[in-house]
Design a protein around this motif. Structure first.
Motif, mmCIF file in Angstrom:
data_model
loop_
_atom_site.group_PDB
_atom_site.id
_atom_site.type_symbol
_atom_site.label_atom_id
_atom_site.label_comp_id
_atom_site.label_asym_id
_atom_site.label_seq_id
_atom_site.Cartn_x
_atom_site.Cartn_y
_atom_site.Cartn_z
ATOM 1 N N UNK A 80 7.904 8.431 36.597
ATOM 2 C CA UNK A 80 8.905 9.000 35.724
ATOM 3 C C UNK A 80 10.042 9.157 36.348
ATOM 4 N N UNK A 81 11.081 8.912 36.124
ATOM 5 C CA UNK A 81 12.812 9.312 36.521
ATOM 6 C C UNK A 81 14.183 9.002 35.722
ATOM 7 N N UNK A 82 14.739 9.590 35.761
ATOM 8 C CA UNK A 82 16.391 10.003 35.000
ATOM 9 C C UNK A 82 17.272 9.486 35.631
ATOM 10 N N UNK A 83 18.265 8.475 35.182
ATOM 11 C CA UNK A 83 19.572 8.567 36.125
ATOM 12 C C UNK A 83 21.327 8.499 35.063
ATOM 13 N N UNK A 84 21.683 7.808 36.190
ATOM 14 C CA UNK A 84 23.094 7.794 35.338
ATOM 15 C C UNK A 84 24.200 7.001 36.143
ATOM 16 N N UNK A 85 25.173 6.405 35.681
ATOM 17 C CA UNK A 85 25.537 5.295 36.685
ATOM 18 C C UNK A 85 26.812 5.360 35.897
ATOM 19 N N UNK A 86 27.946 5.012 36.623
ATOM 20 C CA UNK A 86 29.477 5.783 36.464
ATOM 21 C C UNK A 86 30.726 4.999 37.433
#
Length: 321
Positions: free
Chosen positions: A119-125
Motif C-alpha cells: 500500500x502507498x499513496x502519492x500525488x503528481x503535479x
C-alpha cells in the motif's frame, strides 16, 4: 501515475494461455481518458484487444500539450497496491510526493519508479513555474505474488545507461537491453527502453525470443517491423523475436516494452492490482476510511475518492478479450 476513470471496470489479466507465442503485428488503438484537471491521456493498456505485455499492465501516453497558461498535470493523492509505477517524460516536469516521504521532480528521460507493495499513496503535479510543453508515458508493472507485499518505496534515477548504434540512442528504463542494465529495481524478467531515432535511421534491435514485446510511439514517424506506428498508438509484437527491424521516416521517439509472459492471473481495478474481487473491495474500503495507505504531505488539496465498484460478477477472460 493514476487511473482517474470514474467508470473503472474490473478485469482479470495475466496467465500464459493467451500469449502469442510467435511474432505478430497487432496495432492497438488508444482510448482517450481525462487525467486530473487538464490532461487527457491515450490509454493503450488495458486495451480491448490486449491487457498485458509481460508484467506491463497499464500504458498511458499524453502530450505534447502546451501548458504555458495552464496548470498542467494536477493529480491529487490517490492509492496504489500490488504494482510499480514508472514515470517517463519527453517534455516537462512532474513533481512527485508519496506517503513514504518520497519527494522528487522528475524530468525528461529520468526514471521515477514507485513500488507500491502492499500500500502507498502519492500525488503528481506540474511544478510552479513549469515548462511550456508536457509529454510522457505513464506505465504500471504488476508485482508477482511473492513480492506484492514488499515495503513501499520510491526510486529516482537521473543517470540511466544508454545503447547507441547509427541513428539510434536507446535509454534503458528498466531491465536490460544489449548488455546495458537499468538501476531500477525489478521483480520479474522485464525490459523498458526509450528509443530515439534520427531521420533515415534503419537498423535491427536485438531482442530476447522468450519475451513478448510491444512498441509505443511517442513522436515522429517510424516503421516497426514494416508497420507505420503513429504517435499515441502501440504495436504488439508477440514472442519469438531475436531482433526488431526499425526505420525512421523522421526523427522519432519510441518506447519498447517487453518481458516474460506473466504467469499469474491478476485482478486490476482503478489503481489497485490484486488477486480477487474481495481483495480489491477491501483495499477500496481501507482507502476511503483512511487506513493503510498513509498520508501524502505537502499537496495543496484533498485526496481522490475511489469510484464505486461495478455491481457485476467478475468474469476472468485472461490476457485478451
Amino acid at each position: 501515475m493514476s487511473n482517474l476513470d470514474r467508470q473503472a471496470a474490473l478485469s482479470v489479466c495475466g496467465g500464459r494461455g493467451f500469449v502469442v507465442a510467435e511474432p505478430v503485428r497487432e496495432l492497438l488503438s488508444p482510448r482517450r481518458v481525462q487525467l486530473g484537471e487538464s490532461t487527457v491521456v491515450r490509454r493503450l493498456l488495458p486495451n480491448l484487444g490486449r491487457r498485458m505485455v509481460g508484467a506491463w499492465a497499464f500504458v498511458d501516453h499524453y502530450g505534447p500539450d502546451d501548458i504555458a497558461d495552464e496548470p498542467g498535470m494536477q493529480v491529487p493523492p490517490h492509492p496504489h497496491m500490488g504494482l510499480q509505477t514508472v514515470s517517463w517524460l519527453h517534455d516537462g516536469e512532474v513533481l512527485h510526493r508519496d506517503s513514504t516521504g518520497g519527494l522528487a521532480t522528475i524530468r525528461p528521460r529520468e526514471l521515477g519508479l514507485m513500488t507500491s507493495g502492499r500500500a502507498i499513496s502519492h500525488s503528481e503535479e506540474s511544478p510552479k513555474p513549469h515548462a511550456r510543453f508536457l509529454q510522457g508515458a505513464q506505465l504500471w508493472v504488476a508485482l508477482p505474488d511473492e513480492h506484492r507485499n514488499v515495503e513501499p518505496h520510491f526510486q529516482h534515477h537521473t543517470d540511466l545507461p544508454t545503447v547507441t548504434a547509427p541513428g539510434l540512442s536507446a535509454t534503458v528504463i528498466l531491465g536490460e537491453l544489449a548488455g546495458a542494465a537499468s538501476p531500477g529495481t525489478t521483480y520479474t524478467p522485464i525490459v523498458g527502453a526509450d528509443l530515439a531515432l534520427t531521420s533515415g535511421a534503419e537498423l535491427n534491435l536485438p531482442l530476447d525470443p522468450d519475451f513478448e514485446y510491444a512498441v509505443l510511439a511517442m513522436s515522429g514517424e517510424a516503421h516497426v517491423d514494416g508497420v507505420p506506428v503513429l504517435p499515441g498508438s502501440m504495436l504488439y509484437l508477440g514472442c519469438g523475436r531475436t531482433e526488431l527491424p526499425l526505420r525512421a521516416e523522421s526523427d522519432a521517439g519510441l518506447v519498447l516494452l517487453g518481458g516474460e509472459p506473466f504467469e499469474e492471473e491478476i485482478v486490476m481495478w482503478w489503481n489497485f492490482v490484486g488477486r480477487s474481487h474481495e481483495e480489491i473491495e477491501h483495499a477500496r474500503t481501507d482507502w476511503m476510511t483512511g487506513s493503510r495507505f498513509g498520508e501524502v504531505k505537502g499537496y495543496d488539496g484533498g485526496p481522490l475518492a475511489a469510484p464505486e465498484l461495478p455491481p457485476v460478477a467478475l468474469k476472468p477472460r485472461g490476457r485478451v478479450r
